[in-house]
Design an enzyme around this catalytic site. Structure first.
Site, mmCIF file in Angstrom:
data_model
loop_
_atom_site.group_PDB
_atom_site.id
_atom_site.type_symbol
_atom_site.label_atom_id
_atom_site.label_comp_id
_atom_site.label_asym_id
_atom_site.label_seq_id
_atom_site.Cartn_x
_atom_site.Cartn_y
_atom_site.Cartn_z
ATOM 1 C CB THR A 1 -0.877 -0.047 1.259
ATOM 2 O OG1 THR A 1 -1.819 -1.098 1.091
ATOM 3 C CG2 THR A 1 -1.619 1.242 1.513
ATOM 4 N NE ARG B 1 -9.171 -7.143 3.192
ATOM 5 C CZ ARG B 1 -8.116 -6.318 3.225
ATOM 6 N NH1 ARG B 1 -7.828 -5.607 2.161
ATOM 7 N NH2 ARG B 1 -7.398 -6.202 4.294
ATOM 8 C CB VAL B 2 -13.371 -2.705 2.134
ATOM 9 C CG1 VAL B 2 -12.754 -1.319 2.224
ATOM 10 C CG2 VAL B 2 -14.299 -2.784 0.926
ATOM 11 N N GLY B 3 -10.181 -3.167 3.118
ATOM 12 C CA GLY B 3 -9.252 -3.050 4.251
ATOM 13 C C GLY B 3 -9.352 -1.700 4.935
ATOM 14 C CG ASP B 4 -5.815 -0.414 6.918
ATOM 15 O OD1 ASP B 4 -5.683 -1.280 6.016
ATOM 16 O OD2 ASP B 4 -4.872 0.289 7.318
ATOM 17 C CB THR C 1 1.204 0.215 4.955
ATOM 18 O OG1 THR C 1 1.318 -1.049 4.271
ATOM 19 C CG2 THR C 1 2.522 0.519 5.650
ATOM 20 N N GLY C 2 -0.445 -2.195 6.452
ATOM 21 C CA GLY C 2 -0.319 -3.390 7.287
ATOM 22 C C GLY C 2 -1.538 -4.265 7.127
ATOM 23 N N GLY D 1 -4.823 -5.049 7.262
ATOM 24 C CA GLY D 1 -5.972 -4.152 7.345
ATOM 25 C C GLY D 1 -7.021 -4.512 8.370
HETATM 26 N N1 ASP Z 1 -3.657 -2.227 4.671
HETATM 27 C C1 ASP Z 1 -3.892 -2.770 3.353
HETATM 28 C C2 ASP Z 1 -5.145 -3.592 3.352
HETATM 29 O O1 ASP Z 1 -5.383 -4.307 4.299
HETATM 30 C C3 ASP Z 1 -2.772 -3.623 2.888
HETATM 31 C C4 ASP Z 1 -1.420 -2.974 2.862
HETATM 32 O O2 ASP Z 1 -1.116 -2.151 3.713
HETATM 33 O O3 ASP Z 1 -0.651 -3.314 1.945
HETATM 34 O O4 ASP Z 1 -5.873 -3.552 2.387
#
Ligand code: ASP
Length: 309
Positions: free
Chosen positions: A176, A204-207, A227-228, A230
């Site tokens: 990300t 699916r949706v992340g953070d 980033t991480g 999610g």
């Molecule tokens: N945080 C992002 C997600 O979960 C992934 C990432 O940080 O690469 O969609």
């Protein structure tokens, strides 16, 4: 005049040193440098923090090296579904978008939602309808294709697993991208953009597009881009948690950001990192993984482009 600064990330994770070739490392650093320099020039010329973070994130989205825009990971149905968000710390206006396809720069669509619609968050078909009304051109799927990401997907397609970028191999990382900035007027902003997780399904949706989780900005406290993993960052309301520690516990930017990344989110089981700035131009870039693609630049002379600890 306020100290002005910008910090960016291109994802965090297990960036095992030996697995990265010197050529690839140079490419990553050059891409980070280009993004930070362009964002910094916006600030230097008296531009707003919002424009600086959009500029930097667009450059990272245009690079196939990162999991955002061009080079976004593949979903379970071999498509790209992208998420992005942006927030203005001066007005607390925000824009976010999720599950979009074919848009070259999702961060710009998030900015248009913030500035040209009555809403904060648009998703899927509706967001695409809005993009059409805003005259966005759609790119073919080939534009987003990256051989490495496709290989990652081929390895786990037809299974129930989904993964954070290439976390199945030892060289796992989250790709990300994000930026935070403080301009000459002491206004701050944050932007984040991602392709999410390889082989994700069910919408699916992340953070990353969630205001307060993966992205947040408030002149009173800080601007944050995460980033991480999610799912953990959503549950930990990570970006807003850093702001809360500053506002209610009087912690410094650095202490608050470190507390959340190296303690609170770890206790929850999450890994990753963030970039942060406050309205005085201070910056912090903590991560609890082996590395995080990152860069920072400030009018007080700080200049850094790094990958590992
Ligand atoms: N945080 C992002 C997600 O979960 C992934 C990432 O940080 O690469 O969609």
């Amino acid at each position: 005049m306020n100290t002005f600064s910008i910090a960016i990330h291109g994802g965090a994770g297990t960036l095992v040193k030996g697995m990265m070739t010197p050529e690839l490392e140079t490419q990553y650093k050059q891409a980070l440098k280009k993004a930070i320099d362009h964002g910094y020039v916006v600030l230097e010329n008296g531009g707003s923090a919002v424009d600086a973070v959009e500029t930097a994130v667009k450059i990272l989205e245009d690079s196939h090296l990162f999991n955002a825009g061009k080079g976004a990971v593949f979903t379970a149905t071999e498509t790209h579904e992208m998420d992005a968000s942006i927030m203005d710390g001066k007005t607390l206006n925000a824009g976010a978008v999720s599950l979009i396809t074919g848009i070259k720069n999702p961060v710009s669509l998030a900015k248009d939602i913030m500035e040209k619609s009555e809403h904060v968050f648009l998703a899927g078909d509706g967001a695409m309808e809005f993009a059409k009304e805003m005259n966005y051109k759609l790119e073919d799927p080939e534009y987003f294709y990256d051989e490495f990401r496709h290989k990652q997907w081929l390895e786990i397609k037809d299974t129930d697993s989904f993964q954070l970028d290439h976390s199945k191999t030892k060289d796992s990382k989250f790709g990300t991208v994000g930026a935070v900035a403080c301009d000459k007027d002491g206004n701050i902003a944050a932007a984040t953009s991602t392709g999410g997780m390889t082989n994700k399904k069910w919408g699916r949706v992340g953070d990353s597009p969630m205001i307060g989780a993966g992205n947040y900005a408030n002149n009173k406290t800080c601007a944050i881009s995460c980033t991480g993993s999610g799912e953990f960052f959503i549950r930990g309301v990570v970006a807003y948690d850093v702001a809360c520690l500053m506002e209610h516990k009087n912690m410094s930017l650095k202490d608050a950001a470190t507390e959340v990344i190296n303690k609170r989110i770890l206790e929850l089981g999450g890994d990753g990192g963030l970039v942060a700035v406050d309205a005085k131009g201070n910056m912090a870039m903590p991560f609890n993984t082996e590395g995080m693609y990152r860069a920072s630049k400030s009018s007080n002379g700080i200049e850094e482009v790094s990958i590992y600890k």
